[in-house]
Design a protein around this motif. Structure first.
Motif, PDB file in Angstrom:
ATOM      1  N   UNK A  25      -9.187 -11.723  -1.685  1.00 44.24           N
ATOM      2  CA  UNK A  25      -8.758 -10.500  -2.334  1.00 44.24           C
ATOM      3  C   UNK A  25      -7.814 -10.847  -2.526  1.00 44.24           C
ATOM      4  N   UNK A  26      -7.032 -10.971  -3.704  1.00 42.78           N
ATOM      5  CA  UNK A  26      -6.178 -10.709  -5.087  1.00 42.78           C
ATOM      6  C   UNK A  26      -5.499  -9.849  -5.473  1.00 42.78           C
ATOM      7  N   UNK A  27      -4.612  -9.454  -4.942  1.00 41.20           N
ATOM      8  CA  UNK A  27      -3.751  -8.481  -6.134  1.00 41.20           C
ATOM      9  C   UNK A  27      -2.240  -8.863  -6.605  1.00 41.20           C
ATOM     10  N   UNK A  28      -3.271  -8.382  -7.986  1.00 36.36           N
ATOM     11  CA  UNK A  28      -1.757  -8.694  -8.984  1.00 36.36           C
ATOM     12  C   UNK A  28      -1.865  -7.409  -9.598  1.00 36.36           C
ATOM     13  N   UNK A  29      -0.270  -7.510 -10.619  1.00 42.06           N
ATOM     14  CA  UNK A  29       0.107  -6.259 -11.107  1.00 42.06           C
ATOM     15  C   UNK A  29       1.340  -6.780 -12.048  1.00 42.06           C
ATOM     16  N   UNK A  30       1.634  -6.229 -12.732  1.00 40.39           N
ATOM     17  CA  UNK A  30       3.043  -6.205 -13.849  1.00 40.39           C
ATOM     18  C   UNK A  30       4.033  -6.461 -13.034  1.00 40.39           C
ATOM     19  N   UNK A  31       5.184  -6.376 -12.360  1.00 42.68           N
ATOM     20  CA  UNK A  31       5.841  -6.449 -12.126  1.00 42.68           C
ATOM     21  C   UNK A  31       6.856  -4.697 -11.654  1.00 42.68           C
ATOM     22  N   UNK A  32       6.875  -4.410 -10.442  1.00 36.19           N
ATOM     23  CA  UNK A  32       7.269  -2.797 -10.404  1.00 36.19           C
ATOM     24  C   UNK A  32       6.713  -1.842 -10.355  1.00 36.19           C
ATOM     25  N   UNK A  33       4.776  -2.430 -10.424  1.00 32.24           N
ATOM     26  CA  UNK A  33       3.751  -1.353 -10.931  1.00 32.24           C
ATOM     27  C   UNK A  33       3.446  -1.487  -9.295  1.00 32.24           C
ATOM     28  N   UNK A  34       3.943  -1.052  -7.861  1.00 31.35           N
ATOM     29  CA  UNK A  34       4.102  -1.581  -6.980  1.00 31.35           C
ATOM     30  C   UNK A  34       3.012  -2.131  -5.931  1.00 31.35           C
ATOM     31  N   UNK A  35       2.588  -3.498  -6.188  1.00 32.98           N
ATOM     32  CA  UNK A  35       2.242  -4.322  -5.672  1.00 32.98           C
ATOM     33  C   UNK A  35       3.053  -4.635  -3.845  1.00 32.98           C
ATOM     34  N   UNK A  36       3.480  -4.761  -3.870  1.00 30.99           N
ATOM     35  CA  UNK A  36       4.783  -4.631  -2.534  1.00 30.99           C
ATOM     36  C   UNK A  36       4.244  -3.061  -1.729  1.00 30.99           C
ATOM     37  N   UNK A  37       4.282  -2.349  -2.595  1.00 33.58           N
ATOM     38  CA  UNK A  37       3.864  -1.109  -1.288  1.00 33.58           C
ATOM     39  C   UNK A  37       2.425  -1.217  -1.225  1.00 33.58           C
ATOM     40  N   UNK A  38       1.485  -1.814  -1.854  1.00 34.88           N
ATOM     41  CA  UNK A  38       0.462  -2.400  -1.411  1.00 34.88           C
ATOM     42  C   UNK A  38       0.434  -2.620  -0.004  1.00 34.88           C
ATOM     43  N   UNK A  39       1.238  -3.661   0.248  1.00 34.91           N
ATOM     44  CA  UNK A  39       1.569  -4.327   1.529  1.00 34.91           C
ATOM     45  C   UNK A  39       2.798  -4.084   2.293  1.00 34.91           C
ATOM     46  N   UNK A  40       3.403  -2.822   2.066  1.00 35.08           N
ATOM     47  CA  UNK A  40       3.862  -1.953   2.510  1.00 35.08           C
ATOM     48  C   UNK A  40       2.880  -1.271   3.532  1.00 35.08           C
ATOM     49  N   UNK A  41       2.153  -0.935   3.056  1.00 37.25           N
ATOM     50  CA  UNK A  41       1.356   0.359   3.496  1.00 37.25           C
ATOM     51  C   UNK A  41       0.777  -0.019   4.353  1.00 37.25           C
ATOM     52  N   UNK A  42       0.202  -1.684   4.361  1.00 37.05           N
ATOM     53  CA  UNK A  42      -0.426  -2.412   5.523  1.00 37.05           C
ATOM     54  C   UNK A  42       1.134  -2.328   6.429  1.00 37.05           C
ATOM     55  N   UNK A  43       2.005  -2.762   6.510  1.00 35.47           N
ATOM     56  CA  UNK A  43       2.343  -2.895   8.023  1.00 35.47           C
ATOM     57  C   UNK A  43       2.365  -1.655   8.644  1.00 35.47           C
ATOM     58  N   UNK A  44       2.592  -0.392   7.759  1.00 43.36           N
ATOM     59  CA  UNK A  44       2.897   0.390   8.447  1.00 43.36           C
ATOM     60  C   UNK A  44       1.563   0.725   9.396  1.00 43.36           C
ATOM     61  N   UNK A  45      -0.092   0.301   8.590  1.00 45.03           N
ATOM     62  CA  UNK A  45      -1.070   0.267   9.644  1.00 45.03           C
ATOM     63  C   UNK A  45      -0.570  -0.471  10.384  1.00 45.03           C
ATOM     64  N   UNK A  46      -0.196  -1.348  10.555  1.00 45.54           N
ATOM     65  CA  UNK A  46      -0.423  -2.401  11.075  1.00 45.54           C
ATOM     66  C   UNK A  46       1.114  -2.156  12.954  1.00 45.54           C
ATOM     67  N   UNK A  47       1.565  -0.878  12.672  1.00 42.08           N
ATOM     68  CA  UNK A  47       2.619  -0.184  13.065  1.00 42.08           C
ATOM     69  C   UNK A  47       4.105  -1.157  13.008  1.00 42.08           C
ATOM     70  N   UNK A  48       4.061  -0.929  12.021  1.00 44.37           N
ATOM     71  CA  UNK A  48       5.843  -1.763  10.808  1.00 44.37           C
ATOM     72  C   UNK A  48       6.995  -0.180  10.850  1.00 44.37           C
ATOM     73  N   UNK A  49       7.879  -0.508  11.196  1.00 42.33           N
ATOM     74  CA  UNK A  49       9.244   0.914  11.047  1.00 42.33           C
ATOM     75  C   UNK A  49       9.154   1.341  10.328  1.00 42.33           C
ATOM     76  N   UNK A  50       9.441   2.679  10.470  1.00 41.08           N
ATOM     77  CA  UNK A  50       8.163   3.593   8.804  1.00 41.08           C
ATOM     78  C   UNK A  50       9.664   4.353   8.431  1.00 41.08           C
ATOM     79  N   UNK A  51      10.121   4.194   6.839  1.00 39.35           N
ATOM     80  CA  UNK A  51      11.348   4.555   6.348  1.00 39.35           C
ATOM     81  C   UNK A  51      10.650   5.583   5.423  1.00 39.35           C
TER      82      UNK A  51
END
Length: 596
Positions: A25-51
């Motif tokens: 699965x590839x995830x693309x999009x313009x800079x600033x569109x929120x691609x990083x937030x998708x991985x941030x969400x994945x990090x939260x699901x996987x027990x990452x630190x909440x901010x």
């Protein structure tokens, strides 16, 4: 395997549902569109630190929900059950993580609230993230050693665990030996004090409850006359010999009984009361007899009183030192005896621990050598694998060198020091990773290492991929372009044939290889403007116009067919409707199919 992720109010994302394919699965999009937030969400699901700062402005909380397939992963299913959650009938588990704007975070697994750490434990088995931060960590000697051990395979890692267990046991024994030897004088003083205390208690020989009994005896002997007078008066009142007045309690009860018995034939209820009065009379007679015996037996005993006082004084000396009561003193003596045995056993125990330490030295030497052999063998294989990858990443002639050398002294991870070095071209000196390479070259080297590690794990764990983790690559293709970018995509696609792979990328050459292509899109905000791609206007992903924040609404959509061609064209030239760019995009898609 991750099936989908649903995101609400996280960063610039208002709401998004992210379906994930079995393969790449590839995830693309313009800079600033929120691609990083998708991985941030994945990090939260996987027990990452909440901010809390990641919560969308104006929202009370952010939520991320994921569905994870655990079919074939009995270990993970058992962990879910242990946490109180449930695996659905289709073999999936729902994971939910919420973050309040105030900062509080909650985690749910299979419908049950769990600590954040439980999600992190499960994530270790389900997801492996390879990102730019991981590249930086891979520059450190410890991480390079860990990478080599990962590449070396499961049997090698089992040997390392054997070594580490022996090292931990030896470290514990050495600490105890040090304690026994450095505190020898202190232990001797403690033993002497215990012996003195036990000798004193043995001399006095206190009995359980003796202090309470003596206290009662002293009270009785010290007030013998008063006790005699009171007991005699009580006896005379209950059943005295004053026949003329006949005013004793026994006589009064007897008169009442006879009066009731005289009329009991007319009313049975009075007969019952007469019976109860008779019982009371018997009881009073018993009390009277006991009081008479008490008076006869109670005599002044000055010698006995003095003896009791003396014994109490002896017991008092013990209770002032070893406890509030004699029972406390006896408990102290029991504990002191056990502690004295432990202290006296110090010499024998010390010798036993020294023998065990010598045995562990032999175990560590043998296991450490096996670990070193495994690392040396894996070093050549890893160097060759990464060098092959570099040739395909437009770095032909570059070579990775993995050195395994004796460390200055053994450590908990073995006897070796592991160093990754890069030889950028034939004849050039090999330099430590991260030195002497451009940013683009370094990115390609790191990516080659990551792909080699991931591929090694696939080969090390044969099967249909059910037991392999999901590999997530976060823009590890930064600084790569042209033919090298195509090779990056080809390698990720090859890896995805064995397990699930998710890639966030800016490169059309990589995106063309995806089995599923997701695009993160943004719409205009409240102020009627889009967020600047550079993020310069607002650190939280907002524009500011006349003091009014323009909150961006971001979503995720899957693109296929012509929509995918347009997205690849945009990534290639920034002009999704350009005929030339579209033609290039079509060629990329066609070549990616052939290249698989």
């Amino acid at each position: 395997m991750l099936e989908e992720i649903a995101i609400e109010n996280l960063g610039v994302i208002e709401t998004a549902r992210v379906p994930l394919a079995d393969g790449l699965t590839v995830i693309t999009g313009e800079t600033g569109a929120g691609k990083t937030m998708v991985l941030t969400g994945l990090g939260l699901l996987m027990g990452g630190k909440a901010d809390a700062g990641a919560v969308r402005p104006g929202a009370s909380r952010a939520a991320v929900e994921g569905r994870v397939r655990v079919t074939g992963r009995e270990d993970v299913a058992a962990r879910v059950d242990e946490a109180g959650g449930e695996v659905d009938d289709d073999g999936t588990v729902v994971v939910l993580r919420t973050v309040a704007a105030g900062g509080r975070s909650r985690a749910h697994l299979g419908g049950r609230g769990v600590p954040q750490g439980v999600l992190a434990d499960i994530a270790d088995e389900l997801v492996t993230v390879h990102g730019q931060a991981d590249q930086l960590r891979l520059r450190t000697p410890a991480k390079q050693r860990d990478a080599l051990d990962t590449f070396a395979g499961a049997r090698h890692r089992a040997t390392i665990e054997e070594y580490r267990a022996a090292w931990a046991e030896r470290a514990g024994l050495l600490a105890e030996i040090d304690d026994l030897t450095t505190r020898a004088a202190e232990r001797a003083r403690e033993a002497e004090l215990l012996r003195l205390g036990l000798a004193e208690i043995e001399r006095v020989d206190p009995q359980p409850g003796e202090d309470a009994e003596l206290t009662a005896l002293v009270a009785r002997l010290g007030n013998a006359e008063g006790l005699r007078v009171a007991a005699q008066e009580a006896h005379d009142t209950v059943a005295g010999d004053d026949v003329e007045t006949d005013g004793t309690a026994v006589a009064a009860v007897e008169r009442a009984r006879r009066a009731l018995e005289a009329v009991a034939s007319d009313d049975p209820a009075l007969g019952e009361h007469a019976t109860r009065l008779a019982e009371a009379g018997y009881l009073l007679a018993d009390v009277a007899g006991e009081l008479a015996s008490y008076v006869d037996g109670l005599q002044a005993d000055p010698a006995g009183l003095e003896t009791a006082h003396s014994r109490l004084a002896e017991l008092g000396a013990l209770t002032r030192t070893y406890g509030e009561t004699i029972d406390d003193v006896l408990r102290w003596a029991s504990d002191a005896g056990l502690r004295l045995l432990d202290l006296d056993d110090g010499g024998e125990r010390l010798e036993s621990m020294r023998r065990r330490t010598a045995e562990l030295d032999d175990v560590l030497a043998a296991a450490g050598e096996r670990v070193s052999e495994g690392r040396r063998a894996a070093a050549d294989a890893l160097a060759a694998a990464v060098t092959d990858e570099l040739a395909g990443l437009a770095m032909a002639g570059a070579r990775l060198v993995v050195r395994v050398e004796p460390a200055a002294e053994p450590g908990p991870s073995g006897l070796d020091q592991v160093t990754f070095l890069l030889e950028p071209h034939p004849g050039a000196p090999a330099r430590p990773l991260g030195k002497g390479a451009s940013g683009g070259e370094l990115s390609r080297v790191m990516l080659a290492v990551e792909v080699a590690l991931a591929t090694a794990r696939v080969e090390d764990e044969p099967g249909d991929g059910a037991l392999l983790p999901t590999f997530v690559f976060d823009e590890v293709d930064a600084g790569v372009g042209g033919r090298a970018a195509v090779e990056v995509g080809r390698r990720l696609a090859a890896l995805a044939r064995r397990t699930q792979v998710v890639v966030v990328t800016h490169l059309a050459q990589v995106a063309a290889f995806g089995d599923a292509h997701l695009v993160v899109t943004k719409s205009q905000g409240a102020a009627g403007t889009e967020v600047d791609d550079t993020g310069a206007d607002g650190a939280d992903g907002t524009d500011v116009e006349d003091g009014v924040p323009a909150v961006t609404v971001t979503g995720v959509r899957e693109v296929t067919g012509d929509a995918r061609v347009r997205e690849l064209a945009r990534m290639l030239s920034g002009q999704e409707e350009s005929a030339t760019a579209r033609q290039h995009a079509v060629e990329l898609l066609e070549s990616s199919i052939v290249g698989r």
